[in-house]
Design a protein around this motif. Sequence first.
Motif, PDB file in Angstrom:
ATOM      1  N   MET A   1       0.854  -1.192   0.000  1.00 60.98           N
ATOM      2  CA  MET A   1       0.000   0.000   0.000  1.00 60.98           C
ATOM      3  C   MET A   1       0.882   1.232   0.000  1.00 60.98           C
ATOM      4  SD  MET A   1      -2.991   1.003   2.701  1.00 60.98           S
ATOM      5  CE  MET A   1      -3.889   2.533   2.517  1.00 60.98           C
ATOM      6  N   GLU A   2       0.602   2.132  -0.863  1.00 60.66           N
ATOM      7  CA  GLU A   2       1.453   3.321  -0.997  1.00 60.66           C
ATOM      8  C   GLU A   2       1.070   4.352   0.059  1.00 60.66           C
ATOM      9  OE1 GLU A   2       2.201   6.703  -4.326  1.00 60.66           O
ATOM     10  OE2 GLU A   2       1.995   4.643  -5.043  1.00 60.66           O
ATOM     11  N   ALA A   3       2.115   4.897   0.744  1.00 59.82           N
ATOM     12  CA  ALA A   3       1.865   5.893   1.800  1.00 59.82           C
ATOM     13  C   ALA A   3       1.406   7.200   1.168  1.00 59.82           C
ATOM     14  CB  ALA A   3       3.129   6.119   2.607  1.00 59.82           C
ATOM     15  N   THR A   4       0.514   7.876   1.882  1.00 62.04           N
ATOM     16  CA  THR A   4       0.029   9.177   1.410  1.00 62.04           C
ATOM     17  C   THR A   4       0.656  10.278   2.238  1.00 62.04           C
ATOM     18  OG1 THR A   4      -1.865   9.041   2.886  1.00 62.04           O
ATOM     19  CG2 THR A   4      -2.153   8.211   0.643  1.00 62.04           C
ATOM     20  N   THR A   5       0.904  11.408   1.638  1.00 58.49           N
ATOM     21  CA  THR A   5       1.510  12.533   2.349  1.00 58.49           C
ATOM     22  C   THR A   5       0.421  13.458   2.895  1.00 58.49           C
ATOM     23  OG1 THR A   5       2.970  14.446   2.154  1.00 58.49           O
ATOM     24  CG2 THR A   5       1.718  13.858   0.195  1.00 58.49           C
ATOM     25  N   THR A   6       0.720  14.015   4.088  1.00 63.68           N
ATOM     26  CA  THR A   6      -0.231  14.955   4.699  1.00 63.68           C
ATOM     27  C   THR A   6       0.301  16.382   4.646  1.00 63.68           C
ATOM     28  OG1 THR A   6       0.769  14.565   6.870  1.00 63.68           O
ATOM     29  CG2 THR A   6      -1.130  13.204   6.267  1.00 63.68           C
ATOM     30  N   VAL A   7       1.432  16.580   4.012  1.00 67.69           N
ATOM     31  CA  VAL A   7       2.013  17.910   3.901  1.00 67.69           C
ATOM     32  C   VAL A   7       1.226  18.729   2.889  1.00 67.69           C
ATOM     33  CG1 VAL A   7       4.087  19.215   3.321  1.00 67.69           C
ATOM     34  CG2 VAL A   7       4.287  17.015   4.500  1.00 67.69           C
ATOM     35  N   ALA A   8       0.942  19.987   3.263  1.00 64.28           N
ATOM     36  CA  ALA A   8       0.218  20.859   2.334  1.00 64.28           C
ATOM     37  C   ALA A   8       0.986  20.941   1.027  1.00 64.28           C
ATOM     38  CB  ALA A   8       0.059  22.240   2.959  1.00 64.28           C
ATOM     39  N   PRO A   9       0.320  20.709  -0.102  1.00 64.32           N
ATOM     40  CA  PRO A   9       1.036  20.653  -1.387  1.00 64.32           C
ATOM     41  C   PRO A   9       1.758  21.939  -1.732  1.00 64.32           C
ATOM     42  CG  PRO A   9      -1.359  20.701  -1.691  1.00 64.32           C
ATOM     43  CD  PRO A   9      -1.118  20.472  -0.243  1.00 64.32           C
ATOM     44  N   GLU A  10       1.215  23.070  -1.269  1.00 65.69           N
ATOM     45  CA  GLU A  10       1.863  24.333  -1.647  1.00 65.69           C
ATOM     46  C   GLU A  10       3.213  24.523  -0.962  1.00 65.69           C
ATOM     47  OE1 GLU A  10      -1.111  25.187   1.662  1.00 65.69           O
ATOM     48  OE2 GLU A  10      -1.042  24.041  -0.202  1.00 65.69           O
ATOM     49  N   LEU A  11       3.451  23.830   0.175  1.00 68.65           N
ATOM     50  CA  LEU A  11       4.724  23.968   0.867  1.00 68.65           C
ATOM     51  C   LEU A  11       5.879  23.352   0.089  1.00 68.65           C
ATOM     52  CD1 LEU A  11       3.697  23.232   4.580  1.00 68.65           C
ATOM     53  CD2 LEU A  11       4.058  25.443   3.485  1.00 68.65           C
ATOM     54  N   GLY A  12       5.559  22.359  -0.728  1.00 72.31           N
ATOM     55  CA  GLY A  12       6.625  21.706  -1.491  1.00 72.31           C
ATOM     56  C   GLY A  12       7.250  22.609  -2.527  1.00 72.31           C
ATOM     57  N   ASP A  13       6.593  23.693  -2.862  1.00 73.81           N
ATOM     58  CA  ASP A  13       7.130  24.616  -3.872  1.00 73.81           C
ATOM     59  C   ASP A  13       7.928  25.760  -3.253  1.00 73.81           C
ATOM     60  OD1 ASP A  13       5.836  23.130  -5.832  1.00 73.81           O
ATOM     61  OD2 ASP A  13       3.982  24.296  -5.615  1.00 73.81           O
ATOM     62  N   LEU A  14       8.053  25.794  -1.903  1.00 73.71           N
ATOM     63  CA  LEU A  14       8.734  26.905  -1.247  1.00 73.71           C
ATOM     64  C   LEU A  14      10.239  26.695  -1.187  1.00 73.71           C
ATOM     65  CD1 LEU A  14       6.351  27.564   1.789  1.00 73.71           C
ATOM     66  CD2 LEU A  14       6.327  28.635  -0.476  1.00 73.71           C
ATOM     67  N   THR A  15      10.965  27.794  -1.234  1.00 74.92           N
ATOM     68  CA  THR A  15      12.414  27.732  -1.054  1.00 74.92           C
ATOM     69  C   THR A  15      12.732  27.544   0.422  1.00 74.92           C
ATOM     70  OG1 THR A  15      12.630  30.115  -0.718  1.00 74.92           O
ATOM     71  CG2 THR A  15      12.698  29.318  -3.001  1.00 74.92           C
ATOM     72  N   ALA A  16      14.010  27.302   0.721  1.00 79.54           N
ATOM     73  CA  ALA A  16      14.431  27.113   2.123  1.00 79.54           C
ATOM     74  C   ALA A  16      14.110  28.351   2.957  1.00 79.54           C
ATOM     75  CB  ALA A  16      15.930  26.818   2.182  1.00 79.54           C
ATOM     76  N   ALA A  17      14.380  29.539   2.426  1.00 83.07           N
ATOM     77  CA  ALA A  17      14.107  30.774   3.156  1.00 83.07           C
ATOM     78  C   ALA A  17      12.612  30.947   3.381  1.00 83.07           C
ATOM     79  CB  ALA A  17      14.673  31.972   2.398  1.00 83.07           C
ATOM     80  N   GLU A  18      11.805  30.585   2.365  1.00 79.24           N
ATOM     81  CA  GLU A  18      10.356  30.715   2.495  1.00 79.24           C
ATOM     82  C   GLU A  18       9.808  29.718   3.512  1.00 79.24           C
ATOM     83  OE1 GLU A  18       9.217  32.287  -2.003  1.00 79.24           O
ATOM     84  OE2 GLU A  18       9.395  30.140  -1.586  1.00 79.24           O
ATOM     85  N   LEU A  19      10.407  28.531   3.586  1.00 84.08           N
ATOM     86  CA  LEU A  19       9.991  27.548   4.570  1.00 84.08           C
ATOM     87  C   LEU A  19      10.268  28.036   5.992  1.00 84.08           C
ATOM     88  CD1 LEU A  19      11.103  24.199   2.891  1.00 84.08           C
ATOM     89  CD2 LEU A  19       8.747  24.894   3.446  1.00 84.08           C
ATOM     90  N   LEU A  20      11.436  28.666   6.189  1.00 83.58           N
ATOM     91  CA  LEU A  20      11.748  29.229   7.499  1.00 83.58           C
ATOM     92  C   LEU A  20      10.755  30.322   7.873  1.00 83.58           C
ATOM     93  CD1 LEU A  20      15.652  29.434   7.460  1.00 83.58           C
ATOM     94  CD2 LEU A  20      14.214  27.858   8.747  1.00 83.58           C
ATOM     95  N   GLY A  21      10.405  31.147   6.899  1.00 85.95           N
ATOM     96  CA  GLY A  21       9.412  32.189   7.147  1.00 85.95           C
ATOM     97  C   GLY A  21       8.065  31.597   7.527  1.00 85.95           C
ATOM     98  N   ALA A  22       7.682  30.526   6.838  1.00 81.10           N
ATOM     99  CA  ALA A  22       6.419  29.855   7.143  1.00 81.10           C
ATOM    100  C   ALA A  22       6.455  29.259   8.549  1.00 81.10           C
ATOM    101  CB  ALA A  22       6.143  28.766   6.115  1.00 81.10           C
ATOM    102  N   ALA A  23       7.616  28.693   8.941  1.00 76.34           N
ATOM    103  CA  ALA A  23       7.760  28.122  10.284  1.00 76.34           C
ATOM    104  C   ALA A  23       7.580  29.201  11.345  1.00 76.34           C
ATOM    105  CB  ALA A  23       9.130  27.458  10.425  1.00 76.34           C
ATOM    106  N   ARG A  24       8.165  30.371  11.099  1.00 80.02           N
ATOM    107  CA  ARG A  24       8.035  31.482  12.068  1.00 80.02           C
ATOM    108  C   ARG A  24       6.575  31.922  12.184  1.00 80.02           C
ATOM    109  NH1 ARG A  24      12.653  33.502   9.129  1.00 80.02           N
ATOM    110  NH2 ARG A  24      14.583  33.107  10.284  1.00 80.02           N
TER     111      ARG A  24
END
Length: 360
Positions: A1-24
């Motif tokens: 059975m293939e695992a499904t991801t629960t990560v918001a799809p739009e987060l996968g398109d963010l750069t490292a700096a944008e991910l840090l901003g999102a975390a903050r």
Amino acid sequence: MEATTTVAPELGDLTAAELLGAARREEAASRRAEANLLAVAYEWAVAHPADEDGWNAATFHHPLGDEPISGDGTPLVAEFCIPELGAALGVSTDAAKKLIGQAIEMVHRLPRVWKRVQSGLVPVWRAKQVAEATIHCDPALSPEAMAWIDAQVAPFLEKIGRAQMERIVAQAIELYGLAAQEQQRDEDNDGRYVHIHTPVGPFAGSMRIEAEVSNADGHDLTQALSAGAAALKAAGSTASLDVRRSMTLGELARQQTSLDLASAESGGEDVDAGSAGTAAGTTDSTGELVQRTARRVDLHLHFTAEVQPDGTTGINPIGFLENGQKLALLSQVRSWVRGTHTEVRILPVIDLNTQLSTSR
């Protein structure tokens, strides 16, 4: 059975700096939500007060007795309202009691901490840690001690750890216990004394001396005994340190360099006497008064200037004495420096409470 991801799809398109901003942003939103929940818990408590006699007040139940959910002087909350809030939050009744008790403690006894929490700028768990320490403190903290803790902790709430919080509470207990002891001493005519015990038996060769003196006099006497013991050793004495110190005490009594009681009783010239740092006098062979300088004792004291609500500047009545690493009251220091020949030096120091910051 293939695992499904629960990560918001739009987060996968963010750069490292944008991910840090999102975390903050998410972390800030989490803080805000926790602060809001704490405020809701307080309002829930306000809406459900206990009866005037407190018979239905919420408490923690222990084998040794019941314990209140918040500190002395805070309003009581009806027991029946706790499970309902716990069910709404999906937590146990005890967890809901803790949340409500912490909120009440902050609002009524830690207002500066509460203000910082409600700003959304500090983690709520750190404020809860402070509230838990003060609620369950034994002995119970007085309003003055709570105000002191609040002022010490609130500016640095995001940095306070459990061990440091325990030290601050212990210091508050000592601090305001010291103030109470000093007040009791004043009511009991100061409390200082010197007892010289008469030896028992016909062949007793020594006497026991017991005393309680001010810190300034105690430091002065300690320095005098140490200097005298060192001088006796330099002169060839092979006695132990304790014996040489006792010999020095006898020499101090015989030399009587601080008070010329005989001349005072006979109408001679008075000599000022005080605690450490005062001048003393004796008479020479011609009867002339010779001024002598007493031993110098430096007491390093730290007191903080504080801005009062009316805009004036006052001195915190409780400070720190470096000699012996002890706390000291401003009233004690005033009594130490009343001698007319006491030299007082006030040295400027760096304000360690100034908050310095950098972006890097």
